[in-house]
Design an enzyme around this catalytic site. Structure first.
Site, mmCIF file in Angstrom:
data_model
loop_
_atom_site.group_PDB
_atom_site.id
_atom_site.type_symbol
_atom_site.label_atom_id
_atom_site.label_comp_id
_atom_site.label_asym_id
_atom_site.label_seq_id
_atom_site.Cartn_x
_atom_site.Cartn_y
_atom_site.Cartn_z
ATOM 1 C CG HIS A 37 17.360 -64.371 72.717
ATOM 2 N ND1 HIS A 37 16.522 -64.082 71.685
ATOM 3 C CD2 HIS A 37 18.590 -63.967 72.335
ATOM 4 C CE1 HIS A 37 17.210 -63.542 70.707
ATOM 5 N NE2 HIS A 37 18.461 -63.459 71.073
ATOM 6 C CG ASP A 136 13.429 -65.569 71.013
ATOM 7 O OD1 ASP A 136 14.089 -65.275 72.015
ATOM 8 O OD2 ASP A 136 13.707 -65.157 69.857
ATOM 9 C CB ALA A 347 28.713 -52.754 87.562
ATOM 10 C CD1 TRP A 367 17.005 -53.866 71.895
ATOM 11 C CD2 TRP A 367 18.141 -52.312 70.749
ATOM 12 N NE1 TRP A 367 16.151 -52.831 71.618
ATOM 13 C CE2 TRP A 367 16.823 -51.866 70.919
ATOM 14 C CE3 TRP A 367 19.054 -51.502 70.064
ATOM 15 C CZ2 TRP A 367 16.370 -50.637 70.424
ATOM 16 C CZ3 TRP A 367 18.609 -50.272 69.578
ATOM 17 C CH2 TRP A 367 17.285 -49.863 69.758
ATOM 18 C CG ASN A 368 18.873 -56.194 76.542
ATOM 19 O OD1 ASN A 368 17.796 -55.819 76.068
ATOM 20 N ND2 ASN A 368 19.150 -57.465 76.778
#
Ligand SMILES: *[C@@H]1O[C@H](CO)[C@@H](O)[C@H](O)[C@H]1NC(C)=O
Ligand SMILES: *[C@@H]1O[C@H](CO)[C@@H](O)[C@H](O)[C@H]1NC(C)=O
Ligand SMILES: *[C@@H]1O[C@H](CO)[C@@H](O)[C@H](O)[C@H]1NC(C)=O
Ligand SMILES: *[C@@H]1O[C@H](CO)[C@@H](O)[C@H](O)[C@H]1NC(C)=O
Ligand SMILES: *[C@@H]1O[C@H](CO)[C@@H](O)[C@H](O)[C@H]1NC(C)=O
Length: 466
Positions: A37, A136, A347, A367-368
């Site tokens: 977040h 947030d 990675a 979601w990312n």
């Protein structure tokens, strides 16, 4: 990708903010210190603060988070973001109980008071009253705080519009399908734009365990967000227009300013294991990329099933896996697949997904990661765990047709082999590749100079800095 070089170039040409009272403005940033977040909130604020060097930004988070967040190369260019510590809410001498949720719950229960104290400190320290709260979206209590301070409130929702929809309509959902007899497969077909939704897709706390601290926070969030000056969301306008419009109709202003990977400064992740060079040796759309993000690892029997599927199908793979692969994967797997695949601890995900050799991404559907796949133009096999991940999985399977789930959300050998073959070598997989390419194009258009996300970003900067 929004890189350091691009950021430096932008800072050198920035227009600056010329409001008459610019030196009096003080933006307090309230970050949620768990999961993924705080990092997107900080990158959003870095871009805004970079544009407004004479405005004071106070970033309020826990001491522990400060140590990890503020270590990138950006801060020398934006000296106007200062960190203030918020107490983590744990009692003196706290001994972890083994329940990983406990510190989160303790923080949630304590946070309104802790933030008030930290803000008082920032105001006393800077001699400037707070004029805008950037928080947030979880922080429902900011609605009252902002009102009392005569400040603006700009929350950031770090996930997609469809998950926000379920939190804004939580009362409606509970009214229609609440109670203890809800079946997993029960349809939740009354949310505008999302008739494919099922009860089992809903985030925890919407219909089950509704009294817990996290569920209570999300419920209050859904009720308070309509009071925000504007809500920023890490998404782009054409992700799903119907859902966007529906959820946006509850708010004063919903600003799609993503994908953040393209619109806000990113921390660099080096390619220390040579993944890109390895990919250069492979044919287009031939490699499977596997990553379950930074906070989950599937249980051992699922890792074993996945390993067996990879061996059976023979597709080349890159697997981002934390921990010792020899311990986590079936005996002899790493030796047998030495030339077939590459197992790495870290990675450079976005660079990998952009590489033409990648054919599919196996992910937890955070979601990312879904946005990374869209930006990279890569179809998805989804094994969701918690939060919005099952909703994202439903979106990509039933609405966008850019991926598939595995049977009952569990990686078995059979379902994984089927999913891999479907996407890598069937007609349907080709269609999914074309569909994700279309979404990719809209994402890229949104961030171009006159694209919707680019324009929305300017509006957002204007709101926060005036
Ligand atoms: C910022 O402050 C400096 C020093 O007070 C001043 O010279 C400069 O003009 C200001 N810039 C803007 C954009 O307000
Ligand atoms: C936050 O971290 C920075 C860099 O690591 C450090 O210089 C600073 O003192 C920290 N601030 C607080 C309030 O802990
Ligand atoms: C901050 O706000 C308080 C209360 O509204 C007011 O009395 C005070 O003068 C303000 N301080 C500054 C520096 O504007
Ligand atoms: C592989 O993909 C690249 C980039 O999309 C493209 O330029 C190239 O023509 C493709 N090669 C083949 C053999 O299809
Ligand atoms: C953006 O829009 C402006 C005004 O409509 C126009 O002058 C400019 O050429 C456009 N820029 C690009 C890159 O399309």
């Amino acid at each position: 990708m929004y890189t350091l070089a691009r950021f430096k170039n932008w800072v050198s040409t920035r227009r600056g903010v010329h409001a008459p009272n610019v030196d009096k403005l003080h933006v307090a940033v309230l970050a949620f210190p768990f999961g993924t977040h705080a990092a997107p909130l900080l990158s959003l604020v870095r871009r805004i603060a970079g544009e407004a060097p004479n405005i004071t930004f106070s970033f309020l988070s826990t001491r522990k988070l400060n140590a990890t967040l503020f270590s990138g190369p950006y801060d020398e260019f934006i000296p106007n973001i200062k960190h203030y510590s918020v107490h983590d809410g744990l009692p003196e001498g706290y001994v972890p109980s083994g329940n990983p949720q406990e510190p989160v719950f303790m923080f949630i229960n304590a946070m309104p008071e802790m933030y008030k104290r930290a803000m008082d400190e920032a105001v006393a320290d800077t001699g400037k009253n707070i004029t805008c709260l950037v928080t947030d979206a979880f922080y429902w209590f900011a609605a009252d705080l902002a009102q009392k301070m005569h400040a603006k409130w700009v929350p950031l929702w770090t996930a997609g519009p469809h998950s926000l929809l379920t939190h804004v309509y939580t009362d409606l959902i509970r009214e229609r399908i609440g109670g203890t007899n809800v079946r997993d497969a029960q349809k939740v077909d009354f949310l505008p734009g999302f008739p494919e939704l099922k009860a089992c897709d809903l985030p925890e706390g919407v219909i089950d365990d509704t009294d817990g601290p996290f569920a209570t926070m999300l419920h209050k969030m859904g009720l308070e967000l309509p009071r925000a000056t504007a809500i920023a969301i890490n998404s782009f306008e054409t992700v799903h227009t119907r859902i966007e419009n529906e959820v946006g109709s509850n708010f004063k202003l919903l600003l799609n300013v993503g994908p953040f990977i393209l619109t806000t400064p990113q921390n660099l992740i080096s390619d220390e294991h040579g993944c890109l060079e390895w990919l250069n040796k492979h044919e287009n759309a031939s490699v499977v990329y596997i990553s379950f993000g930074s906070s989950v690892t599937p249980p051992p029997h699922e890792l074993a099933a996945l390993a067996e599927s990879l061996e059976e199908c023979g597709f080349p793979f890159i697997w981002a896996l934390r921990g010792d692969p020899k311990e986590k994967l079936p005996e002899g797997f790493t030796e047998r697949t030495r030339t077939q695949g590459k197992i790495v601890a870290w990675a450079p995900q976005m660079e990998i997904l952009k590489h033409s050799a990648i054919g599919v991404c196996l992910t937890h559907s955070g979601w990312n990661s879904v946005l990374d796949c869209i930006v990279g133009g890569v179809p998805i096999i989804s094994r969701p765990f918690f939060g919005d991940q099952r909703l994202n999985s439903r979106m990509l399977e039933s609405i966008w047709d850019i991926g598939v789930g595995v049977d009952h959300g569990v990686l078995t050998k059979e379902s994984t082999v089927n999913a891999l073959k479907l996407i890598m070598s069937s007609e349907k997989g080709m269609v999914m590749r074309q569909n994700v390419a279309k979404l990719q194009e809209s994402a890229l258009q949104a961030v171009e100079q006159n694209g919707s996300s680019a324009k929305n970003f300017l509006t957002l900067i204007q709101i926060v800095t005036s």
